[in-house]
Design an enzyme around this catalytic site. Sequence first.
Site, PDB file in Angstrom:
ATOM      1  N   HIS A 285     -59.818 -26.644 -15.076  1.00  0.00           N
ATOM      2  CA  HIS A 285     -60.918 -25.376 -15.068  1.00  0.00           C
ATOM      3  C   HIS A 285     -61.006 -25.096 -13.546  1.00  0.00           C
ATOM      4  O   HIS A 285     -61.284 -25.624 -12.485  1.00  0.00           O
ATOM      5  CB  HIS A 285     -62.658 -25.275 -15.007  1.00  0.00           C
TER       6      HIS A 285
ATOM      7  N   CYS B 203     -59.764 -19.858 -18.759  1.00  0.00           N
ATOM      8  CA  CYS B 203     -59.874 -19.523 -16.963  1.00  0.00           C
ATOM      9  C   CYS B 203     -58.975 -19.606 -16.040  1.00  0.00           C
ATOM     10  O   CYS B 203     -59.444 -18.846 -15.716  1.00  0.00           O
ATOM     11  CB  CYS B 203     -60.857 -20.942 -16.944  1.00  0.00           C
TER      12      CYS B 203
ATOM     13  N   HIS C 273     -66.260 -16.603 -13.557  1.00  0.00           N
ATOM     14  CA  HIS C 273     -64.791 -17.781 -13.895  1.00  0.00           C
ATOM     15  C   HIS C 273     -65.024 -17.462 -15.686  1.00  0.00           C
ATOM     16  O   HIS C 273     -66.080 -16.527 -16.179  1.00  0.00           O
ATOM     17  CB  HIS C 273     -65.279 -19.160 -14.315  1.00  0.00           C
TER      18      HIS C 273
END
Length: 354
Positions: A317, A269, A329
């Site tokens: 994240h 990510c 993402h």
Amino acid sequence: MAAHRKPRERSLGGTTARTAATLALAGAATATAFDGTGNAEPQLTPAQVKAKVDKLYQEAEAATETYNGAKEKADAAQRRLHSLQDETARRQQKLNAARDALGSFAAAQYREGGIDSAWQLALSSDPDRYLDSAAFVERAGARQAGAVARVREQLREIEQLRGASRIELKSLRSRQAELKRQKKTITGKLAEARGLLARLTPPERAQVTGDGSAQGRASRSASDTRAALEQAGSVAAPGSRASAAIGYAYQKLGSPYVWGATGPDAFDCSGLVQAAYRSAGISLPRTTYAQINAGRRVTRSELQPGDLVFFYSGISHVGIYVGNGQMIHAPNPSAPVRLAPIDQMPFAGATRVV
């Protein structure tokens, strides 16, 4: 004759029969346990598997960000160590040249009778002791005494460099040990998640990972950027750099998630975010918990395309906001780089880097 008479067989009745039955049942139970069916885990529903897998992926991603941070520090320590080693080598060459010059002077003095053979021997076998000799300094005169002082200073500098190298090497080994621990954690979590997903049927697995959804299908079509733009809604980025970063992220739709990867063909990510903004000429830190402090914090209501959006309490994240409540993402090993709503995970904050 009675002593040789065959013993009379006794029937399995009463206590004997009960004992035999107990032993038989125990043996059957043991056999069942060895077969692996006696303690079989209860069958999990797809929803339960999804909850467990999501938790494992979140834990693995938190460990991945720790790994990324440790790797960044290990790489920096490695660069510093190489720099120290290179500088030590350069200083050693200068020292050797200075020693050779002093050696030539000592040899000339010896030929002229100014320095005896014992001092020449000292120069070749133990230069430090030779250079520390007050007798040599007195004979050398002011010019040579200055050269001796410089050599002695070079010796001290080299020893300092070697000491710094030893400290840096210790730091590097510590970082490498941390990398090994985090890698073990990550691979363990991912293996457990794979094991849970393997218990599901293909349709159930697609439902859990999102690969059966319209969003999943659109995300896998990395080459069809126009369709992805239509799905997310065409929202203009506030600046050319944000627009370039978003464009890069759209081009990477469908790319696989690989922990620790920063592109160009696979990402985690924070690696995707870093690569997207690198393509726009902006350098971002490697980890989520550093990226959130790389720009100006904005509220959820202030979000604009190009902003970085972060999730979970540990800031483990990150995605790139593209407008209309959507982000791009790199989710996890079961899902490629894709479009997703920002409300599918616990929102933790946002940053505007341009």
